[in-house]
Every structure is written in structure tokens, then in C-alpha cells.
Design a protein around this motif. Structure first.
Motif, PDB file in Angstrom:
ATOM      1  N   ALA A   1       0.848  -1.190   0.000  1.00  0.00           N
ATOM      2  CA  ALA A   1       0.000   0.000   0.000  1.00  0.00           C
ATOM      3  C   ALA A   1       0.885   1.243   0.000  1.00  0.00           C
ATOM      4  N   THR A   2       0.468   2.265  -0.737  1.00  0.00           N
ATOM      5  CA  THR A   2       1.206   3.521  -0.806  1.00  0.00           C
ATOM      6  C   THR A   2       0.336   4.629  -0.255  1.00  0.00           C
ATOM      7  N   CYS A   3       0.851   5.367   0.697  1.00  0.00           N
ATOM      8  CA  CYS A   3       0.075   6.419   1.366  1.00  0.00           C
ATOM      9  C   CYS A   3       0.068   7.684   0.528  1.00  0.00           C
ATOM     10  N   PRO A   4      -0.751   8.685   0.878  1.00  0.00           N
ATOM     11  CA  PRO A   4      -0.801   9.928   0.101  1.00  0.00           C
ATOM     12  C   PRO A   4       0.530  10.671   0.033  1.00  0.00           C
ATOM     13  N   ALA A   5       1.421  10.415   1.003  1.00  0.00           N
ATOM     14  CA  ALA A   5       2.733  11.065   0.993  1.00  0.00           C
ATOM     15  C   ALA A   5       3.749  10.310   0.147  1.00  0.00           C
ATOM     16  N   GLY A   6       3.344   9.144  -0.379  1.00  0.00           N
ATOM     17  CA  GLY A   6       4.242   8.375  -1.230  1.00  0.00           C
ATOM     18  C   GLY A   6       5.016   7.281  -0.528  1.00  0.00           C
TER      19      GLY A   6
ATOM     20  N   PRO B   1      -2.230 -11.430   7.037  1.00  0.00           N
ATOM     21  CA  PRO B   1      -3.609 -11.834   7.354  1.00  0.00           C
ATOM     22  C   PRO B   1      -3.966 -11.508   8.798  1.00  0.00           C
ATOM     23  N   ASP B   2      -5.243 -11.298   9.023  1.00  0.00           N
ATOM     24  CA  ASP B   2      -5.722 -10.970  10.368  1.00  0.00           C
ATOM     25  C   ASP B   2      -7.172 -11.417  10.472  1.00  0.00           C
ATOM     26  N   TYR B   3      -7.685 -11.415  11.681  1.00  0.00           N
ATOM     27  CA  TYR B   3      -9.078 -11.799  11.940  1.00  0.00           C
ATOM     28  C   TYR B   3      -9.726 -10.646  12.666  1.00  0.00           C
ATOM     29  N   HIS B   4     -10.612  -9.912  11.945  1.00  0.00           N
ATOM     30  CA  HIS B   4     -11.190  -8.687  12.485  1.00  0.00           C
ATOM     31  C   HIS B   4     -12.690  -8.837  12.633  1.00  0.00           C
ATOM     32  N   GLN B   5     -13.189  -8.712  13.880  1.00  0.00           N
ATOM     33  CA  GLN B   5     -14.622  -8.777  14.177  1.00  0.00           C
ATOM     34  C   GLN B   5     -15.257 -10.031  13.573  1.00  0.00           C
ATOM     35  N   GLY B   6     -14.571 -11.160  13.726  1.00  0.00           N
ATOM     36  CA  GLY B   6     -15.101 -12.425  13.265  1.00  0.00           C
ATOM     37  C   GLY B   6     -14.977 -12.665  11.778  1.00  0.00           C
TER      38      GLY B   6
ATOM     39  N   ALA C   1      -9.481 -10.703   7.373  1.00  0.00           N
ATOM     40  CA  ALA C   1      -9.058  -9.381   6.935  1.00  0.00           C
ATOM     41  C   ALA C   1      -7.545  -9.379   6.750  1.00  0.00           C
ATOM     42  N   SER C   2      -7.016  -8.231   6.334  1.00  0.00           N
ATOM     43  CA  SER C   2      -5.568  -8.054   6.188  1.00  0.00           C
ATOM     44  C   SER C   2      -5.159  -6.811   6.962  1.00  0.00           C
ATOM     45  N   LYS C   3      -4.046  -6.899   7.666  1.00  0.00           N
ATOM     46  CA  LYS C   3      -3.484  -5.771   8.386  1.00  0.00           C
ATOM     47  C   LYS C   3      -2.312  -5.209   7.589  1.00  0.00           C
ATOM     48  N   VAL C   4      -2.397  -3.936   7.289  1.00  0.00           N
ATOM     49  CA  VAL C   4      -1.342  -3.266   6.537  1.00  0.00           C
ATOM     50  C   VAL C   4      -0.715  -2.223   7.456  1.00  0.00           C
ATOM     51  N   ARG C   5       0.573  -2.369   7.690  1.00  0.00           N
ATOM     52  CA  ARG C   5       1.282  -1.476   8.616  1.00  0.00           C
ATOM     53  C   ARG C   5       2.329  -0.663   7.885  1.00  0.00           C
ATOM     54  N   PHE C   6       2.411   0.599   8.294  1.00  0.00           N
ATOM     55  CA  PHE C   6       3.448   1.488   7.778  1.00  0.00           C
ATOM     56  C   PHE C   6       4.542   1.660   8.828  1.00  0.00           C
ATOM     57  N   SER C   7       5.670   2.167   8.417  1.00  0.00           N
ATOM     58  CA  SER C   7       6.813   2.305   9.314  1.00  0.00           C
ATOM     59  C   SER C   7       6.722   3.594  10.131  1.00  0.00           C
ATOM     60  N   THR C   8       7.064   3.499  11.399  1.00  0.00           N
ATOM     61  CA  THR C   8       7.101   4.705  12.245  1.00  0.00           C
ATOM     62  C   THR C   8       8.167   5.677  11.753  1.00  0.00           C
ATOM     63  N   THR C   9       9.194   5.155  11.109  1.00  0.00           N
ATOM     64  CA  THR C   9      10.253   6.016  10.566  1.00  0.00           C
ATOM     65  C   THR C   9       9.703   6.943   9.499  1.00  0.00           C
TER      66      THR C   9
ATOM     67  N   LEU D   1      -2.133   2.322  10.357  1.00  0.00           N
ATOM     68  CA  LEU D   1      -2.509   0.920  10.242  1.00  0.00           C
ATOM     69  C   LEU D   1      -3.819   0.836   9.466  1.00  0.00           C
ATOM     70  N   LEU D   2      -3.854  -0.006   8.453  1.00  0.00           N
ATOM     71  CA  LEU D   2      -5.059  -0.216   7.655  1.00  0.00           C
ATOM     72  C   LEU D   2      -5.583  -1.624   7.879  1.00  0.00           C
ATOM     73  N   THR D   3      -6.895  -1.753   7.994  1.00  0.00           N
ATOM     74  CA  THR D   3      -7.542  -3.056   8.058  1.00  0.00           C
ATOM     75  C   THR D   3      -8.368  -3.223   6.792  1.00  0.00           C
ATOM     76  N   LEU D   4      -7.994  -4.198   5.985  1.00  0.00           N
ATOM     77  CA  LEU D   4      -8.638  -4.390   4.681  1.00  0.00           C
ATOM     78  C   LEU D   4      -9.429  -5.677   4.645  1.00  0.00           C
ATOM     79  N   ARG D   5     -10.612  -5.615   4.064  1.00  0.00           N
ATOM     80  CA  ARG D   5     -11.372  -6.823   3.769  1.00  0.00           C
ATOM     81  C   ARG D   5     -10.705  -7.555   2.602  1.00  0.00           C
ATOM     82  N   PRO D   6     -11.116  -8.800   2.323  1.00  0.00           N
ATOM     83  CA  PRO D   6     -10.639  -9.453   1.099  1.00  0.00           C
ATOM     84  C   PRO D   6     -10.923  -8.573  -0.111  1.00  0.00           C
ATOM     85  N   ARG D   7     -10.086  -8.699  -1.124  1.00  0.00           N
ATOM     86  CA  ARG D   7     -10.131  -7.775  -2.264  1.00  0.00           C
ATOM     87  C   ARG D   7     -11.515  -7.661  -2.886  1.00  0.00           C
ATOM     88  N   GLU D   8     -12.168  -8.794  -3.129  1.00  0.00           N
ATOM     89  CA  GLU D   8     -13.480  -8.755  -3.779  1.00  0.00           C
ATOM     90  C   GLU D   8     -14.490  -8.003  -2.925  1.00  0.00           C
ATOM     91  N   GLU D   9     -14.469  -8.226  -1.620  1.00  0.00           N
ATOM     92  CA  GLU D   9     -15.388  -7.516  -0.735  1.00  0.00           C
ATOM     93  C   GLU D   9     -15.053  -6.029  -0.683  1.00  0.00           C
TER      94      GLU D   9
END
Length: 274
Positions: free
Chosen positions: A126-131, A139-144, A147-155, A173-181
Motif C-alpha cells: 500500500a502507498t500512502c498519500p505522501a508516497g 492476514p488478520d481476523y477482524h470482528q469475526g 481481513a488483512s493488516k497493513v502497517r506502515f513504518s514509524t520512521t 494501520l489499515l484493516t482491509l477486507r478481502p479484495r473482492e469484498e
């Protein structure tokens, strides 16, 4: 837990300000112009079952009777990302208010939401608005749900000048559903902003009138029997009675009634004399 010593199948439920112990009924009816609006399916569930979890069973029941619609107008409680995908696979367009993004970034109207990030699903980057690019995508399990957890660097996040619009923590931190959803939900949200959506969705008001008539005239919310099976039978018989009433009105040439308006509403909508 058992809510009644007389009927072990009834359970406590709450929906907004309404609290009850019992069951929940889901009604499906036609809304085509030029004919009576007939109830085509009745589904009775335990009261705590949320609306969206009953949708697959409703669609299966309609399909078994050869009455599966091309477009199903539904309340917001039935619309979820996974249900939009499942309905589409059955050939049904689920039309209703899509779930909103309640993160503070979306509510403020000034923050960066998931839509502002460039998602490369194949590379899982994933690329943020700042580039800046994400450092992990796992992979992650969110609210049953999966999902996918996407983390960016604190640096990258802490010194970023756009951080106040992006995150209040050390990194985004982004929490994403499966792509189709994810893509289906975004398409549903965009569709909801179009004028055609409002025009088509207005037809759903008819089912509110059906529920109102069932409750006030035929005591739909008062079960005469004990147990889910017998309560469902009562719901089916009530729906059949409503269909007979509507068929009789149609044969007699009685037009469909218009939605009632209060005297104040009629006054506010009245044209101003020149």
C-alpha cells in the motif's frame, strides 16, 4: 440463556430503542408497478440473529420457489460487504445503504481514508498519500471476519507533515477486507451517491407499510403459539392473509394508497401562492 420458562426458544433482543423477548420476522414482497405487492417469502429467526445473517437463507428460499429477484431492495441491516458479494454470485443485486466508514478520518472529512491509499493487491503493498510504502501486509481476523493488516513504518509516519490528517498514533494501520469484498463495497458506496440510487430505493418504503399493516391490523408481533416452528407458521398465515387482502383490492380496482403525511408536512410541501 433461556429468557422464558414457557418457551426455551425465545431470547432477549434489542434494536435501537425497541427491546423484546421472542423472535424476528423477515418479509420479502414484490414492488413491480402495475400489480399488487405480494409477499413472496417469510423468514422467522431467533430474535438475536442480526438481519444480514438471515439474508442467505432468504435468498435460498426465494430461489427454491423460483422467485429470486434480479434486484433486492434491503434495509441497511442486511447490507454488508460479504453479503453484497454473496448476493452477486447468486445473480442478485443487493441494493441498500452501504456500511459507512466510521473512522475519525472519514468522520472529520479532512483525514485520509483507505480510499486515499494506493493498494497493490498482487504485490501486497500500500502507498500512502505522501508516497510512503507499507512495511508489512499480513492476514488478520477482524470482528469475526477474515481481513488483512497493513502497517506502515514509524520512521516514515512520525516525521511526515501529513501525519495529523492520517493517524493519531505512531504509524498508520489499515484493516482491509478481502479484495473482492473491498472493491464491491467501494462500488456500492459510489452507487449510493448517484441520483438513480435514490429513485430506485424509494420503492422499498412499501415494505415498511407492509410491516405496519401486519403489526396494527393482524397483530404480527403477538405470537399465539409457543416455539419457533409454530410462530413461523403464524407468520406465514399472516402473510397469506395480507396477500388475499391485496388481491381482493386489486381485483376491485382499488389503487395503492399513498404514504401518509402529517398535516405539518403537507403544509410545508404546499406551493407558495404567488
Amino acid at each position: 440463556m433461556v429468557a422464558s420458562p414457557y418457551d426455551p426458544e425465545v431470547h432477549y433482543a434489542r434494536k435501537q430503542s425497541t427491546i423484546w423477548i421472542g423472535y424476528k420476522v423477515h418479509l420479502t414482497e414484490t414492488c413491480d408497478e402495475g400489480g399488487p405487492h405480494l409477499i413472496t417469502h417469510v423468514e422467522t429467526t431467533p430474535a438475536p440473529v442480526v438481519d444480514r445473517d438471515a439474508l442467505n437463507t432468504i435468498h435460498d428460499g426465494l430461489k427454491a420457489k423460483g422467485l429470486l429477484p434480479d434486484t433486492h431492495l434491503a434495509d441497511a441491516g442486511y447490507v454488508a460487504a460479504d453479503q453484497l458479494v454473496a448476493s452477486r454470485k447468486k445473480g442478485v443485486t443487493l441494493l441498500g445503504p452501504a456500511p459507512k466508514d466510521y473512522q475519525w478520518q472519514a468522520r472529520s472529512g479532512e483525514g485520509f481514508t483507505v480510499q486515499d491509499f494506493l493498494l497493490d493487491w498482487e504485490r501486497e503493498v500500500a502507498t500512502c498519500p505522501a508516497g510512503h510504502q507499507s512495511k508489512s501486509w499480513g492476514p488478520d481476523y477482524h470482528q469475526g471476519r477474515t481481513a488483512s493488516k497493513v502497517r506502515f513504518s514509524t520512521t516514515d509516519c512520525r516525521p511526515c507533515p501529513l501525519k495529523p490528517q492520517c493517524t493519531r498514533s505512531g504509524r498508520r494501520l489499515l484493516t482491509l477486507r478481502p479484495r473482492e469484498e473491498h472493491e464491491t463495497l467501494e462500488a456500492a458506496r459510489q452507487r449510493e451517491e448517484q441520483l438513480a440510487f435514490s429513485k430506485e430505493y424509494r420503492q422499498r418504503a412499501g415494505i415498511e407499510g407492509t410491516i405496519s399493516a401486519g403489526v396494527r391490523a393482524l397483530h404480527l408481533r403477538r405470537s399465539r403459539y409457543i416455539g419457533l416452528a409454530k410462530t413461523h407458521l403464524q407468520h406465514v398465515l399472516t402473510a397469506a392473509a395480507m396477500n388475499l387482502i391485496r388481491l381482493g383490492a386489486s381485483f376491485a380496482g382499488t389503487p395503492l394508497a399513498r404514504t401518509r403525511q402529517s398535516a405539518f408536512t403537507r403544509l410545508m410541501m404546499a406551493p407558495i401562492p404567488a
